[in-house]
Write a protein that holds these residues in place. Structure first.
Motif, PDB file in Angstrom:
ATOM      1  N   ARG A 262       0.827  -1.201   0.000  1.00 27.61           N
ATOM      2  CA  ARG A 262       0.000   0.000   0.000  1.00 27.61           C
ATOM      3  C   ARG A 262       0.860   1.249   0.000  1.00 27.61           C
ATOM      4  O   ARG A 262       0.444   2.305   0.448  1.00 27.61           O
ATOM      5  CB  ARG A 262      -0.907   0.025   1.244  1.00 27.61           C
TER       6      ARG A 262
ATOM      7  N   GLU B 159      -3.062   9.139  -0.523  1.00 26.22           N
ATOM      8  CA  GLU B 159      -4.017   9.455   0.532  1.00 26.22           C
ATOM      9  C   GLU B 159      -3.437  10.482   1.493  1.00 26.22           C
ATOM     10  O   GLU B 159      -4.114  11.448   1.873  1.00 26.22           O
ATOM     11  CB  GLU B 159      -4.415   8.175   1.275  1.00 26.22           C
TER      12      GLU B 159
ATOM     13  N   ARG C  26     -11.198   7.434   5.819  1.00 22.08           N
ATOM     14  CA  ARG C  26     -11.111   6.515   4.677  1.00 22.08           C
ATOM     15  C   ARG C  26      -9.755   5.849   4.609  1.00 22.08           C
ATOM     16  O   ARG C  26      -9.629   4.660   4.352  1.00 22.08           O
ATOM     17  CB  ARG C  26     -11.357   7.294   3.380  1.00 22.08           C
ATOM     18  N   HIS C  27      -8.735   6.662   4.846  1.00 15.78           N
ATOM     19  CA  HIS C  27      -7.362   6.160   4.792  1.00 15.78           C
ATOM     20  C   HIS C  27      -7.197   4.972   5.743  1.00 15.78           C
ATOM     21  O   HIS C  27      -6.616   3.945   5.397  1.00 15.78           O
ATOM     22  CB  HIS C  27      -6.414   7.300   5.186  1.00 15.78           C
TER      23      HIS C  27
ATOM     24  N   TYR D   4      -9.238   1.894   4.646  1.00 14.89           N
ATOM     25  CA  TYR D   4      -8.552   1.127   3.610  1.00 14.89           C
ATOM     26  C   TYR D   4      -7.523   0.201   4.236  1.00 14.89           C
ATOM     27  O   TYR D   4      -7.401  -0.963   3.841  1.00 14.89           O
ATOM     28  CB  TYR D   4      -7.854   2.078   2.617  1.00 14.89           C
TER      29      TYR D   4
ATOM     30  N   THR E 200      -9.324  -2.728   5.793  1.00 13.91           N
ATOM     31  CA  THR E 200      -9.785  -3.661   4.761  1.00 13.91           C
ATOM     32  C   THR E 200      -8.622  -4.501   4.245  1.00 13.91           C
ATOM     33  O   THR E 200      -8.718  -5.720   4.095  1.00 13.91           O
ATOM     34  CB  THR E 200     -10.425  -2.891   3.601  1.00 13.91           C
ATOM     35  N   ASN E 201      -7.521  -3.812   4.025  1.00 11.59           N
ATOM     36  CA  ASN E 201      -6.317  -4.483   3.558  1.00 11.59           C
ATOM     37  C   ASN E 201      -5.885  -5.579   4.525  1.00 11.59           C
ATOM     38  O   ASN E 201      -5.559  -6.701   4.125  1.00 11.59           O
ATOM     39  CB  ASN E 201      -5.205  -3.439   3.412  1.00 11.59           C
TER      40      ASN E 201
END
Lengths: 223, 223
Positions: free
Chosen positions: A175, A182, A204-205, A208, A211-212
Motif C-alpha cells: 500500500r 491518501e 477513509r485512509h 482502507y 480492509t487491507n
DNA sequence: ATTAACTAAAGTGTCGACAATATAGTGCAA
DNA sequence: TTGCACTATATTGTCGACACTTTAGTTAAT
C-alpha cells in the motif's frame, strides 16, 4: 502531562518499556502467561517493579490480569485488530479534524516538507522507510490536534497494540504508493483548513488499511 | 475482558474504587497532592496498595504522577473538559454507528422501552432521574457497539473524568426535553440500522452538550 | 541583600518476607 | 473409570523496612 515524550527515570519505567517492547515485538509470545517471580529474575528487579510494569501494561490492554491468578499477554484475534482499527478510525479522524483547525502555518509547512521527502523515497522505491514514514506522518497530525488527552490515548495506548498486531502478523505494509496519495490529500485538506474533509479522508485512509488487513487475515486463515 | 462489570475483590481494587469516588465527587479536591503515607493511614492499607491505586488513577488521567515527586489530582480546566468532549464525540459517535450495525433486535427493543420510560419521566417532570437515565441511555449504546476495547475506554476511562467535571462544576443537566428528542432520533436511526445517521446524530447530541457546558463555563468565568 | 553550598526532613522507589488464594495432584468412594 | 474431597505446592496480594531523591531551611561568602 503524559509520558509519551519522557524518558524512563525509574527502574519501574525502564522495566515497563522493556517488557512492552519484548511483548510487542513477539519475544514474549501472545497469549502467554506472565509469571511475576520468573520475570523478576529475568529482568533482575524486584517483584514490586515487575508488578507495576504489568499493571501499566494492563491499563494499555496489552496484558489481561485476573485477581489471584495472574496476567496473560492478550491473544491476537481478528476481532481484536478490527476493534482497534475502528477506534483508530474514530480517534485519528477527529485528530485530523482538530489538526486542520489547530496546527500552526509553520507546522503545516513542515508537514508538507515531510510529504515531499516521502515522495522522493517512494519515487526511489525505498519502501524500507515507508513504515517509519507512515508512523511519522500520523504522529504529526495527532500532535497537531493539540488535544493532550487524545494524543496520549493514541500514543501511549493504541499505537503499541496496533504495532504488536502488525509486527506479529507480519504486516510490513504494501500500500505504499496508494497510501502516499491518501496522505497527500489529507495534507491538502489540512492546508485548506477544511476540517470536515480532513476527517473524512483520514477515516477513509484508515478504513482502507483495515480492509487491507482483513483480506490478509482471510488469506492466513486466522479467525 | 476488562473490569468495568467486575466487582472489587482485592484490597487494591476497593481502594482504587474508593479513591476514585472520593476524587470524582470532590471530597479530595482537584489539583491537590496525594501523599502516599497520608492516604495509607486514611484508608487503613499499606503504601503498596495506595501506590497501585494511584497508578491506576494515573492511567485513567485522573491523577498525574511525577517520578520521585508524587501524584496530584488533575486540575479542572476549560481546555480539559473540551478535550474530553471532543473525544466523547468521536468515540460515542463510532459506538452509535457500531450499535446500529451490531445490536440485536431484542437489544434495540429494550432500548426503545428505556426511551418510553424516560418519556414518562419527562412528561411527569421527574427531572431528578434524568441524569441517571441519560447515563443509562449512553451505556446501552456503547455496550451495543460490541467493541470491547471501545467499551472499556469509555467506561473505565472517560466517563469518570466527565463525571468529575460535571459534579464539581455543578452541571446537573438541564437540556432535559431537548436531550430526550435527540435520544429518540438516535434510537430511530439505530432501529433502521442506519449507521451513518446514528453516528451523525450522536455526534451532534454530544456537541450540543459541549456547547451547553462551554456557555456555562463562560458564565462562571472559569478558564 | 543575594546567591550558593550544605544539611535535615519528608516523601517516593525498591526490596524481601509473610499471608492469602488458586491449582495440581493424590487418595478415596461410588 | 469417574467424581469428589483433601492436601501440597506454587503464585499472587499485602506489608513494613530500607535506600534514594527531592525540597525546604540554614549558613556562609560575595
Amino acid at each position: 502531562m503524559s509520558f509519551f515524550t519522557e524518558q524512563p527515570v525509574t527502574s519501574a519505567d525502564k522495566t515497563f518499556f522493556q517488557l512492552r517492547k519484548d511483548i510487542v515485538e513477539g519475544e514474549i509470545e501472545a497469549g502467554s502467561k506472565l509469571s511475576e517471580t520468573e520475570l523478576s529474575t529475568k529482568y533482575a528487579v524486584s517483584r514490586s517493579v515487575i508488578r507495576e510494569a504489568i499493571n501499566r501494561l494492563a491499563s494499555c490492554h496489552i496484558v489481561e490480569r485476573k485477581a489471584n491468578v495472574g496476567a496473560r499477554v492478550v491473544a491476537l484475534t481478528a476481532e481484536g485488530i478490527i476493534d482497534l482499527y475502528q477506534i483508530r478510525e474514530s480517534l485519528e479522524g477527529m485528530a485530523a479534524r482538530l489538526a486542520a483547525k489547530n496546527m500552526t502555518d509553520d507546522e503545516i509547512a513542515d508537514l508538507n516538507m515531510l510529504l515531499n521527502s516521502h515522495f522522493q523515497e517512494v519515487k526511489n522505491d525505498e519502501s524500507y522507510y515507508q513504515e517509519a514514514g507512515d508512523v511519522d506522518f500520523h504522529y504529526r497530525i495527532i500532535l497537531g490536534s493539540k488535544n493532550n488527552h487524545l494524543i496520549s490515548m493514541l500514543f501511549d495506548g493504541l499505537y503499541h497494540l496496533v504495532r504488536m498486531y502488525r509486527v506479529q502478523l507480519g504486516m510490513a505494509g504494501p500500500r505504499v504508493s496508494a497510501a502516499f496519495d491518501e496522505h497527500k490529500h489529507i495534507v491538502q485538506a489540512i492546508s485548506n483548513r477544511d476540517e470536515e474533509l480532513a476527517e473524512m479522508l483520514m477515516r477513509r485512509h484508515i478504513t482502507y488499511s483495515r480492509t487491507n488487513i482483513e483480506q490478509k487475515l482471510v488469506g492466513l486463515g486466522k479467525n
